[in-house]
Design a protein around this motif. Structure first.
Motif: not given
Length: 228
Positions: A78-98
């Motif tokens: 996990y990467v905080s969206i306030f630190v790295d928005p692109i990195g946070a999205l890359s970590h969250l997009i798969m679990p969010a889709f599931v």
């Protein structure tokens, strides 16, 4: 502890609900507008698959494909969206889709039912007789009239996701609220358990309040009825 983990789950739940709403509404509108034709069959088939496939199995397949085989997305972390928005999205997009697959199926079915009911009403015939474009008839009138039930389902599911994403969080290594709650239960940390229950109950109340306010935005008849 809740302040550190709850934002992770909220970000995951909001992204999952947004994806589910987008997919479900688009497929539901297509299934209702082209009733009896191939778009409806595709949408219904996708809804059945979304409701039937277990989230943990779909998550493992997603990790094998997009992380192990293709290397497009990180498998965990996990990467905080306030630190790295692109990195946070890359970590969250798969679990969010599931998480979104089952909810998208429910939203699709409800949108389709609401759209079919709207198409059968006299006011849709009237607005078509006035010469409005088919796009305005579908989006501005039929879809908007169908969004009350869909909004209710999305709001309730958002509360449910905040309370019950522990399997997905564990599978993708997310330090979220669900993992904290299960760990507290396993360790018999009653203070954390009580706080978690309080947060879940408060989130349901808050989300229901927001949904009730949205009713007045979606359907002007609610404002008129409340003012009388």
């Amino acid at each position: 502890m809740i302040g550190q983990t709850l934002p992770v789950t909220i970000q995951l739940a909001v992204l999952a609900v947004a994806m589910a709403a987008l997919i479900g509404i688009v497929f539901g509108v297509a299934a209702a507008y082209w009733k009896g034709r191939w778009p409806e069959w595709v949408a219904n088939s996708a809804a059945i698959i979304g409701l039937s496939v277990p989230s943990f199995w779909l998550g493992m397949l997603a990790i094998l494909l997009f992380s192990v085989q293709l290397g497009w997305l990180p498998a965990s972390g996990y990467v905080s969206i306030f630190v790295d928005p692109i990195g946070a999205l890359s970590h969250l997009i798969m679990p969010a889709f599931v998480l979104s697959t089952g909810l998208a199926a429910v939203v699709m079915r409800q949108t389709r039912s609401g759209m079919l009911a709207a198409f059968a009403t006299e006011y849709i015939v009237a607005v078509r007789a006035k010469g409005l474009s088919e796009r305005r008839v579908v989006i501005n009138h039929a879809l908007r009239n169908s969004m009350i039930v869909v909004t209710t389902i999305i709001g309730l599911q958002l509360g449910a996701l905040i309370a019950g994403v522990v399997i997905t969080e564990r599978l993708f290594g997310l330090p979220g609220f669900g993992k904290l709650t299960v760990d507290a239960i396993a360790q018999r940390d009653y203070a954390v358990i009580q706080a978690a229950v309080l947060v879940v109950a408060a989130s349901y109340v808050l989300i229901n309040l927001v949904v009730d306010v949205l009713y007045t935005v979606i359907d002007p008849r609610v404002r008129v009825g409340g003012s009388q």
